[in-house]
Design a protein around this motif. Structure first.
Motif, mmCIF file in Angstrom:
data_model
loop_
_atom_site.group_PDB
_atom_site.id
_atom_site.type_symbol
_atom_site.label_atom_id
_atom_site.label_comp_id
_atom_site.label_asym_id
_atom_site.label_seq_id
_atom_site.Cartn_x
_atom_site.Cartn_y
_atom_site.Cartn_z
ATOM 1 N N SER A 155 60.790 -24.337 27.461
ATOM 2 C CA SER A 155 60.678 -23.104 28.254
ATOM 3 C C SER A 155 62.032 -22.743 28.849
ATOM 4 C CB SER A 155 59.647 -23.285 29.372
ATOM 5 O OG SER A 155 59.468 -22.080 30.087
ATOM 6 N N LEU A 156 62.454 -21.504 28.616
ATOM 7 C CA LEU A 156 63.741 -21.031 29.114
ATOM 8 C C LEU A 156 63.634 -19.542 29.406
ATOM 9 C CD1 LEU A 156 66.742 -21.701 29.661
ATOM 10 C CD2 LEU A 156 67.203 -21.130 27.274
ATOM 11 N N VAL A 186 58.177 -22.441 21.704
ATOM 12 C CA VAL A 186 59.235 -21.956 22.591
ATOM 13 C C VAL A 186 58.658 -20.833 23.444
ATOM 14 C CG1 VAL A 186 61.527 -20.930 22.775
ATOM 15 C CG2 VAL A 186 61.051 -22.599 20.973
ATOM 16 N N HIS A 187 58.807 -20.994 24.750
ATOM 17 C CA HIS A 187 58.334 -20.003 25.706
ATOM 18 C C HIS A 187 59.510 -19.436 26.481
ATOM 19 C CE1 HIS A 187 57.240 -19.258 30.060
ATOM 20 N NE2 HIS A 187 56.542 -18.332 29.444
ATOM 21 N N GLY A 205 62.012 -14.373 18.286
ATOM 22 C CA GLY A 205 61.563 -15.547 17.549
ATOM 23 C C GLY A 205 60.856 -16.592 18.377
ATOM 24 N N VAL A 206 60.483 -16.274 19.606
ATOM 25 C CA VAL A 206 59.764 -17.238 20.434
ATOM 26 C C VAL A 206 58.274 -17.168 20.119
ATOM 27 C CG1 VAL A 206 61.475 -17.149 22.284
ATOM 28 C CG2 VAL A 206 59.530 -15.580 22.338
ATOM 29 N N ASP A 207 57.541 -18.141 20.636
ATOM 30 C CA ASP A 207 56.097 -18.176 20.417
ATOM 31 C C ASP A 207 55.320 -17.582 21.576
ATOM 32 O OD1 ASP A 207 56.088 -19.982 17.916
ATOM 33 O OD2 ASP A 207 57.274 -21.117 19.364
ATOM 34 N N LEU A 208 55.879 -17.679 22.775
ATOM 35 C CA LEU A 208 55.194 -17.250 23.990
ATOM 36 C C LEU A 208 56.176 -16.525 24.899
ATOM 37 C CD1 LEU A 208 53.557 -20.740 24.476
ATOM 38 C CD2 LEU A 208 52.208 -18.660 24.091
#
Length: 421
Positions: A155-156, A186-187, A205-208
């Motif tokens: 998470s970032l 990746v959130h 390209g993140v998932d959340l």
């Protein structure tokens, strides 16, 4: 007596509700009052409410670069962060039992950091990304590639909620990509980014992704979690199965309509707002009085909406109260709970002292901010800093002095390296 004019410079905490959002909320509420219905109901009223809800969902997705099916409506960014990090960690481990670690930046909002206490009893380990002197999380591709097989979620934030620094989300995603295309979830928390930066869920390209409505001029209590198709999420709030079974409860249809309107306007005005805020931030930083300075150097990559200031006092609460009396509303980077001021964790992560981490202010701007607001802050700041420094003097005067040893009294034994044996 309060001043007649209030200069609001705390947009990162909450933004004024946009007129378009207010109109959308009133319009939807009137429609729901005229033809009441739960969106889950099959009758005409339910179908009407469902149309309003799904139209709002479609517009929200389009504004954020996501598909309608990827939009999960929540009560705000805090809930979205919790669902993403804790729910994502549980879901990733259910899919692959090796994934028992969570990675997060030291600069994350408490809504992310607090999930460590939630996940630890379930057997998850918490790993923290270090922070550079520029207030940017350090992404080490080699270290991340080695850790990736055990990571459940990373998470970032796109923008640090305290410093306003831009964080390397794309670099993190690339570093975690496995050779076979598999990688941890990746959130990113985009709550401080949407109104100012270009935000495209699919392109990133993140998932959340987390978005909070009241940060961009929608009513408080509205928010979104974007979840890419196929992303495993294990919810801790089952119920009626709404929002893909992730966030059960009757949806706030009027709130969703207001959020869609606010998002569309924020996206349309984003480029002009960036230019406007860039000028205001430069005006602020170039006019800072003695006893104050920018916490980070000019080379730090920052959102134009946030300026993080260091002030020469360990009493930011006195500075805030003096600014408030002058009609200037800002926030402290340090936290005050039950009357006890605590140092800013973000500033401590830079390696600064506890006193430096206490004396900080966050100035945040938005569409309604003007040059006169910035000038009012600069005019009020010197006196406000002196108010804090008067308390510093009081603190020093109240510290008990060590008694002088009596003549002939035995002295303490010698120590090595300053430590008692």
């Amino acid at each position: 007596m309060s001043p007649d004019t209030v200069h609001y410079l705390d947009h990162a905490a909450t933004a004024p509700v946009r007129e378009c959002a207010l109109r959308a909320w009133v319009g939807a509420t009137r429609a729901l009052s005229a033809a009441p219905g739960n969106p889950s109901a099959l009758h005409a009223g339910g179908r009407s409410a469902r149309r309003l809800l799904e139209d709002a969902r479609e517009r929200i997705g389009a504004a954020l670069g996501a598909d309608r099916a990827e939009v999960i409506l929540t009560s705000g960014a805090t809930e979205s962060d919790a669902l993403a990090v804790a729910g994502g960690a549980r879901g990733a481990r259910a899919r692959d039992p090796r994934r028992t670690r969570v990675l997060a930046s030291a600069l994350e909002h408490d809504a992310v950091g607090a999930q460590s206490a939630v996940l630890a009893p379930a057997g998850f380990e918490w790993t923290v990304l270090p922070v550079s002197a520029l207030g940017v999380s350090v992404v080490d591709p080699a270290a991340l590639a080695e850790a990736a097989p055990r990571l459940a979620v990373a998470s970032l934030s796109m923008v640090s909620s305290e410093f306003g620094t831009l964080q390397p989300v794309a670099a993190l995603t690339a570093a975690l990509a496995g050779g076979d295309g598999s990688r941890p979830l990746v959130h990113t928390d985009a709550a401080q980014a949407v109104g100012v930066l270009d935000v495209d869920f699919h392109a990133l390209g993140v998932d959340l992704m987390t978005v909070g409505g009241h940060k961009i001029g929608a009513p408080a209590g509205t928010g979104v979690l974007l979840a890419r198709r196929g992303t495993p999420l294990v919810t801790d709030r089952p119920g009626g199965g709404q929002e893909r079974g992730i966030r059960s409860g009757t949806p706030d249809v009027a709130g969703a309509c207001a959020l869609a309107a606010a998002l569309e306007e924020a996206v349309a005005q984003r480029e002009a707002l960036r230019r406007h805020l860039t000028g205001l931030r430069a005006r602020l930083l170039s006019g800072l009085p003695a006893g104050s300075r920018a916490t980070l150097g000019p080379e730090a990559p920052c959102s134009p909406a946030i300026a993080h200031l260091s002030v020469d006092t360990a009493h930011p609460e006195a500075v805030l109260l003096a600014m408030d009396a002058a009609g200037v509303l800002v926030s402290a980077g340090s936290a005050c709970h039950a009357g006890v001021t605590r140092p800013s964790a973000a500033v401590l992560a830079l390696g600064r002292s506890e006193r430096q981490a206490l004396g900080v202010l966050r100035v945040s701007m938005g569409p309604t901010t003007s040059a006169s607001d910035v000038d009012a802050l600069l005019a009020a700041l010197p006196q406000a800093i002196r108010a804090g420094q008067r308390l510093d003097v009081r603190d020093r005067a109240s510290r008990p002095r060590r008694p002088e040893p009596r003549a002939g009294a035995p002295t303490a034994p010698a120590t090595v390296g300053g430590a008692r044996p």
